[in-house]
Write a protein that holds these residues in place. Structure first.
Motif, PDB file in Angstrom:
ATOM      1  N   ARG A  48       0.904  -1.139   0.022  1.00 18.84           N
ATOM      2  CA  ARG A  48       0.317   0.287  -0.064  1.00 18.84           C
ATOM      3  C   ARG A  48       0.819   0.782   0.135  1.00 18.84           C
ATOM      4  NH1 ARG A  48      -4.880  -2.139   4.189  1.00 18.84           N
ATOM      5  NH2 ARG A  48      -6.028  -3.234   3.177  1.00 18.84           N
ATOM      6  N   CYS A  56      -3.039  -0.411   9.208  1.00 16.92           N
ATOM      7  CA  CYS A  56      -3.322  -0.278   7.824  1.00 16.92           C
ATOM      8  C   CYS A  56      -3.893  -2.204   7.663  1.00 16.92           C
ATOM      9  CB  CYS A  56      -2.187  -0.857   7.408  1.00 16.92           C
ATOM     10  SG  CYS A  56      -1.961  -0.635   5.618  1.00 16.92           S
ATOM     11  N   CYS A 105      -6.567   5.660   7.837  1.00 14.35           N
ATOM     12  CA  CYS A 105      -5.183   6.329   6.574  1.00 14.35           C
ATOM     13  C   CYS A 105      -5.052   7.852   7.454  1.00 14.35           C
ATOM     14  CB  CYS A 105      -5.948   6.383   5.674  1.00 14.35           C
ATOM     15  SG  CYS A 105      -5.882   4.760   4.648  1.00 14.35           S
ATOM     16  N   CYS A 160      -2.772   7.716  10.301  1.00 11.58           N
ATOM     17  CA  CYS A 160      -1.710   6.937   9.911  1.00 11.58           C
ATOM     18  C   CYS A 160      -0.239   7.917   9.691  1.00 11.58           C
ATOM     19  CB  CYS A 160      -1.998   5.985   8.571  1.00 11.58           C
ATOM     20  SG  CYS A 160      -0.343   4.955   7.971  1.00 11.58           S
ATOM     21  N   CYS A 220       1.924   7.855   1.353  1.00 12.26           N
ATOM     22  CA  CYS A 220       0.965   6.634   0.990  1.00 12.26           C
ATOM     23  C   CYS A 220       0.723   6.824  -0.667  1.00 12.26           C
ATOM     24  CB  CYS A 220       0.175   5.819   2.344  1.00 12.26           C
ATOM     25  SG  CYS A 220      -0.637   4.367   1.574  1.00 12.26           S
ATOM     26  N   PRO A 254      -6.525   1.925  -1.229  1.00 13.38           N
ATOM     27  CA  PRO A 254      -6.227   0.884  -0.174  1.00 13.38           C
ATOM     28  C   PRO A 254      -6.838  -0.217  -0.240  1.00 13.38           C
ATOM     29  CG  PRO A 254      -6.501   2.963   1.231  1.00 13.38           C
ATOM     30  CD  PRO A 254      -7.660   3.217  -0.169  1.00 13.38           C
TER      31      PRO A 254
HETATM   32  S1  SF4 Z   1      -2.072   5.481   4.521  1.00 19.08           S
HETATM   33 FE1  SF4 Z   1      -1.631   3.436   3.619  1.00 19.08          FE
HETATM   34  S2  SF4 Z   1       0.188   2.452   5.354  1.00 19.08           S
HETATM   35 FE2  SF4 Z   1      -1.391   4.348   6.584  1.00 19.08          FE
HETATM   36  S3  SF4 Z   1      -3.256   3.093   6.784  1.00 19.08           S
HETATM   37 FE3  SF4 Z   1      -3.476   4.311   5.186  1.00 19.08          FE
HETATM   38  S4  SF4 Z   1      -3.663   2.698   3.841  1.00 19.08           S
HETATM   39 FE4  SF4 Z   1      -2.047   1.917   5.215  1.00 19.08          FE
END
Ligand code: SF4
Length: 365
Positions: free
Chosen positions: A161, A208, A215, A218, A224, A232
């Motif tokens: 991802r 994730c 997200c 995150c 990302c 995602p």
């Molecule tokens: S930003 Fe990317 S790595 Fe982070 S939780 Fe979302 S999909 Fe997963």
């Protein structure tokens, strides 16, 4: 949209280095999990034990087993010296029993080939039974600071991802390309490998997740690729599905004076080495074994479904309480011809026998 090439993936990895690792390390130290009994230790025995138990089993289930294993086998020498039956008994309920057999073999190899000390490199660790690339990387990264990436299912998802790797991971070369990218984003700062490795695990377990990744909270939100592309959950791409099959078996549950008849499964196959009720492929064979008179006294128990990774296994228990010593002796002779390892086991003593979880539930209620 055209698919990403391995060269583009590597480029993408280089672009987010060192930010990706620095953010993950800081996030893990601040927000990650720190309460699990195998965390924060640099003892390869504990890390190895937890890694093997956590394969295909949830953390909440592993916690109790981990504590009991350490109490009974405090170090690799104690585990190596124990009879396999004791290890299987303690493992009972965790499933995937080949892990327990390999655990035992591995402990014996560490003692006999390495003087009771785990090798320090992931490469050498992989020469031991049951230790694959991801487990060896976890031990080497947590305990010996080796710069090597773990690559279990959670990590594949997280890295696919963040790096936007949209190639099919069922294809070996695509998985290999992801592993090379994973190596490229490792932290360079000394002492960061344990937090980074734990961070990968924690991110996959808490933010994730497979469905509905969080997200917004995150640490990689702005770098990302999967989030930027807006979908995602499309990652990781994996097209080859596991082929499932079905099996039906009949269990002969014989009871004689507060004892049940158990026999040990062969060394290979599902439930290898565990103790079970006699297993038969069809009801006719079971009835032929008992004869008409006893067959009429059977109490059929509800059919249950036991779900394994590749198999739906339907179990049909047939219970028979024996009241006659001569009949018990005749059946014992017939069953011993089928499986010489069989024996009567007191119901009160079943805790000390390595039974598969569905049988334990059946026999102990
Ligand atoms: S930003 Fe990317 S790595 Fe982070 S939780 Fe979302 S999909 Fe997963």
């Amino acid at each position: 949209m055209s698919a990403t090439s391995p060269a583009r993936l590597l480029q993408q990895a280089q672009q987010v280095t060192p930010v990706l690792a620095e953010r993950l390390v800081a996030w893990q130290r601040q927000e990650g999990r720190h309460h699990l009994p195998w965390q924060g230790v640099r003892d390869p025995y504990r890390v190895w034990l937890s890694e093997i138990m956590l394969q295909q089993t949830q953390v909440s289930t592993v916690l109790g087993y981990f504590e009991r294993f350490l109490q009974r086998f405090p170090d690799v020498q104690a585990l190596a010296a124990a009879p396999l039956d004791d290890v299987l008994t303690l493992w009972s309920g965790l499933g995937y029993y080949s892990r327990a057999r390999n655990l035992h073999r591995c402990a014996q190899a560490v003692v006999s080939q390495h003087g009771g000390v785990f090798p320090r490199s992931s490469e050498a660790l992989q020469s031991l039974p049951g230790i694959g690339p991801s487990t060896s990387a976890a031990i080497a990264a947590f305990c010996f600071d080796e710069r090597i990436s773990i690559m279990d299912g959670n990590v594949k998802r997280v890295l696919s991802r963040v790096l936007g790797w949209d190639q099919d991971l069922s294809v070996k070369t695509h998985e290999r390309a992801l592993w090379e990218a994973a190596q490229a984003v490792l932290p360079a700062r000394e002492g960061d490998m344990p937090s980074y490795t734990q961070g990968l695990m924690d991110l996959g377990a808490t933010l994730c997740t497979q469905r509905k990744p969080a997200c917004l909270t995150c640490p990689w939100s702005d770098i990302c690729q999967a989030r930027v592309k807006g979908d995602p959950e499309r990652y990781p791409v994996k097209t080859r599905k596991l082929k499932r099959s079905e099996r039906e078996s009949w269990l002969l549950w014989l009871q004689w004076q507060d004892q049940v008849w158990l026999q040990q499964m062969p060394d290979k196959g599902v439930w290898a080495g565990l103790w079970t009720l006699p297993l038969l492929d069809d009801e006719q064979t079971l009835m032929a074994l008992l004869g008409d008179k006893l067959g009429a006294l059977i109490e059929p128990q509800p059919r249950t479904k036991h779900v394994l990774t590749h198999l739906d296994w339907y179990l049909n228990p047939r219970r028979l309480v024996l009241g006659d010593a001569a009949v018990a002796a005749r059946l014992q002779r017939s069953l011993t011809e089928m499986a010489s390892s069989g024996r009567w086991v007191p119901v009160a003593d079943l805790d000390n026998w390595g039974l598969p979880a569905p049988l334990r539930r059946l026999l102990q209620g």
